[in-house]
Design an enzyme around this catalytic site. Sequence first.
Site, PDB file in Angstrom:
ATOM      1  N   TYR A 141       0.841  -1.198   0.000  1.00 30.34           N
ATOM      2  CA  TYR A 141       0.000   0.000   0.000  1.00 30.34           C
ATOM      3  C   TYR A 141       0.880   1.254   0.000  1.00 30.34           C
ATOM      4  O   TYR A 141       0.759   2.126  -0.868  1.00 30.34           O
ATOM      5  CB  TYR A 141      -0.943  -0.013   1.220  1.00 30.34           C
ATOM      6  CG  TYR A 141      -1.545   1.338   1.493  1.00 30.34           C
ATOM      7  CD1 TYR A 141      -2.424   1.912   0.583  1.00 30.34           C
ATOM      8  CD2 TYR A 141      -1.221   2.051   2.656  1.00 30.34           C
ATOM      9  CE1 TYR A 141      -2.953   3.184   0.823  1.00 30.34           C
ATOM     10  CE2 TYR A 141      -1.743   3.294   2.898  1.00 30.34           C
ATOM     11  CZ  TYR A 141      -2.603   3.862   1.983  1.00 30.34           C
ATOM     12  OH  TYR A 141      -3.119   5.111   2.218  1.00 30.34           O
ATOM     13  N   ASN A 170      -2.653   9.807  10.875  1.00 32.00           N
ATOM     14  CA  ASN A 170      -3.885   9.033  11.123  1.00 32.00           C
ATOM     15  C   ASN A 170      -5.130   9.914  11.047  1.00 32.00           C
ATOM     16  O   ASN A 170      -5.390  10.687  11.968  1.00 32.00           O
ATOM     17  CB  ASN A 170      -3.784   8.344  12.478  1.00 32.00           C
ATOM     18  CG  ASN A 170      -2.802   7.193  12.441  1.00 32.00           C
ATOM     19  OD1 ASN A 170      -1.626   7.374  12.159  1.00 32.00           O
ATOM     20  ND2 ASN A 170      -3.293   5.997  12.693  1.00 32.00           N
ATOM     21  N   HIS A 189      -9.480   0.379  11.448  1.00 32.92           N
ATOM     22  CA  HIS A 189      -8.933   1.549  12.134  1.00 32.92           C
ATOM     23  C   HIS A 189      -9.364   1.629  13.591  1.00 32.92           C
ATOM     24  O   HIS A 189     -10.474   1.238  13.949  1.00 32.92           O
ATOM     25  CB  HIS A 189      -9.317   2.825  11.390  1.00 32.92           C
ATOM     26  CG  HIS A 189      -8.605   2.936  10.080  1.00 32.92           C
ATOM     27  ND1 HIS A 189      -9.256   3.089   8.892  1.00 32.92           N
ATOM     28  CD2 HIS A 189      -7.289   2.861   9.778  1.00 32.92           C
ATOM     29  CE1 HIS A 189      -8.365   3.119   7.913  1.00 32.92           C
ATOM     30  NE2 HIS A 189      -7.168   2.980   8.423  1.00 32.92           N
ATOM     31  N   ILE A 207      -6.105  -4.347  22.192  1.00 34.35           N
ATOM     32  CA  ILE A 207      -4.920  -3.497  22.031  1.00 34.35           C
ATOM     33  C   ILE A 207      -3.815  -4.352  21.416  1.00 34.35           C
ATOM     34  O   ILE A 207      -3.439  -5.379  21.995  1.00 34.35           O
ATOM     35  CB  ILE A 207      -4.470  -2.924  23.397  1.00 34.35           C
ATOM     36  CG1 ILE A 207      -5.576  -2.021  23.966  1.00 34.35           C
ATOM     37  CG2 ILE A 207      -3.141  -2.196  23.277  1.00 34.35           C
ATOM     38  CD1 ILE A 207      -5.304  -1.526  25.381  1.00 34.35           C
ATOM     39  N   ARG A 282       0.464  -6.256  16.059  1.00 31.77           N
ATOM     40  CA  ARG A 282       0.060  -6.430  14.662  1.00 31.77           C
ATOM     41  C   ARG A 282       1.321  -6.268  13.810  1.00 31.77           C
ATOM     42  O   ARG A 282       2.055  -5.298  13.995  1.00 31.77           O
ATOM     43  CB  ARG A 282      -0.986  -5.368  14.308  1.00 31.77           C
ATOM     44  CG  ARG A 282      -1.551  -5.488  12.913  1.00 31.77           C
ATOM     45  CD  ARG A 282      -2.723  -4.550  12.705  1.00 31.77           C
ATOM     46  NE  ARG A 282      -2.327  -3.142  12.718  1.00 31.77           N
ATOM     47  CZ  ARG A 282      -3.166  -2.129  12.491  1.00 31.77           C
ATOM     48  NH1 ARG A 282      -4.445  -2.374  12.251  1.00 31.77           N
ATOM     49  NH2 ARG A 282      -2.745  -0.887  12.505  1.00 31.77           N
ATOM     50  N   ALA A 283       1.526  -7.192  12.892  1.00 28.14           N
ATOM     51  CA  ALA A 283       2.750  -7.159  12.072  1.00 28.14           C
ATOM     52  C   ALA A 283       2.891  -5.815  11.369  1.00 28.14           C
ATOM     53  O   ALA A 283       1.922  -5.294  10.820  1.00 28.14           O
ATOM     54  CB  ALA A 283       2.715  -8.285  11.048  1.00 28.14           C
ATOM     55  N   GLY A 284       4.078  -5.270  11.409  1.00 32.08           N
ATOM     56  CA  GLY A 284       4.366  -4.060  10.635  1.00 32.08           C
ATOM     57  C   GLY A 284       4.012  -2.757  11.322  1.00 32.08           C
ATOM     58  O   GLY A 284       4.156  -1.699  10.725  1.00 32.08           O
TER      59      GLY A 284
HETATM   60  N1  UDP Z   1      -4.875  -0.694  17.004  1.00 33.81           N
HETATM   61  C1  UDP Z   1      -5.196  -1.477  18.106  1.00 33.81           C
HETATM   62  N2  UDP Z   1      -6.348  -2.205  18.061  1.00 33.81           N
HETATM   63  C2  UDP Z   1      -7.189  -2.200  16.990  1.00 33.81           C
HETATM   64  C3  UDP Z   1      -6.860  -1.388  15.879  1.00 33.81           C
HETATM   65  C4  UDP Z   1      -5.683  -0.650  15.922  1.00 33.81           C
HETATM   66  O1  UDP Z   1      -4.466  -1.511  19.095  1.00 33.81           O
HETATM   67  O2  UDP Z   1      -8.196  -2.908  17.025  1.00 33.81           O
HETATM   68  C5  UDP Z   1      -3.656   0.132  17.055  1.00 33.81           C
HETATM   69  C6  UDP Z   1      -2.652  -0.163  15.949  1.00 33.81           C
HETATM   70  O3  UDP Z   1      -1.757  -1.170  16.348  1.00 33.81           O
HETATM   71  C7  UDP Z   1      -1.968   1.191  15.784  1.00 33.81           C
HETATM   72  C8  UDP Z   1      -3.048   2.221  16.160  1.00 33.81           C
HETATM   73  O4  UDP Z   1      -4.044   1.477  16.864  1.00 33.81           O
HETATM   74  O5  UDP Z   1      -0.917   1.323  16.700  1.00 33.81           O
HETATM   75  C9  UDP Z   1      -3.691   2.875  14.966  1.00 33.81           C
HETATM   76  O6  UDP Z   1      -4.069   1.876  14.041  1.00 33.81           O
HETATM   77  P1  UDP Z   1      -4.922   2.172  12.752  1.00 33.81           P
HETATM   78  O7  UDP Z   1      -5.161   0.845  12.050  1.00 33.81           O
HETATM   79  O8  UDP Z   1      -6.115   2.969  13.124  1.00 33.81           O
HETATM   80  O9  UDP Z   1      -4.000   3.107  11.876  1.00 33.81           O
HETATM   81  P2  UDP Z   1      -2.495   2.909  11.327  1.00 33.81           P
HETATM   82  O10 UDP Z   1      -1.608   3.635  12.297  1.00 33.81           O
HETATM   83  O11 UDP Z   1      -2.216   1.450  11.229  1.00 33.81           O
HETATM   84  O12 UDP Z   1      -2.530   3.591   9.996  1.00 33.81           O
END
Ligand code: UDP
Length: 329
Positions: A141, A170, A189, A207, A282-284
């Site tokens: 992406y 974000n 999100h 989390i 979460r990976a990455g």
């Molecule tokens: N996150 C989380 N639980 C969820 C969804 C997201 O802890 O159910 C965390 C995710 O690991 C990141 C932050 O929330 O640190 C924001 O994630 P999001 O997917 O909203 O946006 P990103 O930063 O990935 O673009």
Amino acid sequence: MAVLICGGAGYVGSHNVRAFKEHGEDVIVVDSLETGHRASVPEDVKFYQEDIRNGEALDKIFAENQVEAVVHFCAYSLVGESMELPLKYFDNNVGGMISLLEAMHRHNVKRIIFSSTAATYGEPKRVPILETDPTEPTNPYGESKRIMEKMMKWVSSQHDIRYVSLRYFNVAGAWRDGTIGEDHKVETHLIPLILQVPLGKREHITIYGDDYPTNDGTCIRDYIHVEDLARAHLLALNYLRDGGESNIFNLGSGDGYSVMEMITAAREVTGHPIPAVIGTRRAGDPAKLVADSTKAGKILRWKPEITKMQDIIASAWKWHKSHPKGYED
Ligand code: UDP
């Protein structure tokens, strides 16, 4: 002269349509409606349901309207899916940009504002992140968006097209009256997922890891209200109108909030206890992503106005509470 908003029925696109209209701009929307919602675009906006990879459809749109500039939001944007189906992302995102730039060239349209992302940076070497920092995307992406930026650069030098690429951090929240907001078939999100708990759609928020090197162990992100974001697009358009050169800007508040802090703020806003469960990472996910948006402040005169996290979440809550099924309601 009109502004063509590509992907104007998506989350960020639809808020831009509102903001542009509010500022008296004449807007036209093209959207395939694969992920967008017709109901998010006001009835009185000229709307084409087309995929921008279809050059003939773009020819028709450019022939029927006097288009002065393009604001480009069409893209797939699910990071996880992009890892599994990279070619789907390159085909749609990069393919869409090729088709769009070709059509702009054919029809002599010289300005484009592009929806880019902090994902172009990948794992940051330092925070806050500057536009000049290395871009090493860690997923297809982010890579597709970086390629799209590079394509605009080469095309602009050859064909006298000027662009502004806006790298969002974000994006969060919803339009102030709660009539449009975020509605994804697959929600990934943080804020919409947190708010599904008080809506009764899930029992808890998970989390993704509490062992990051941050104060409370959860990831830190820079949340920016979608209305502030939309205003930056208007400023970028006026910057190009005033003769500004092609440029790239970060859009973030410069403040970082942890996942834990977001959940606490959502509890305050909704009055719901919102149980949270610690899950695996979460990976990455980088530990901390915060923008340095000084450049957008200096050159575009952009400054986010809705910066209190409770206010951002409250605007999202207003939308979700009144549309628990999204645009189906
Ligand atoms: N996150 C989380 N639980 C969820 C969804 C997201 O802890 O159910 C965390 C995710 O690991 C990141 C932050 O929330 O640190 C924001 O994630 P999001 O997917 O909203 O946006 P990103 O930063 O990935 O673009």
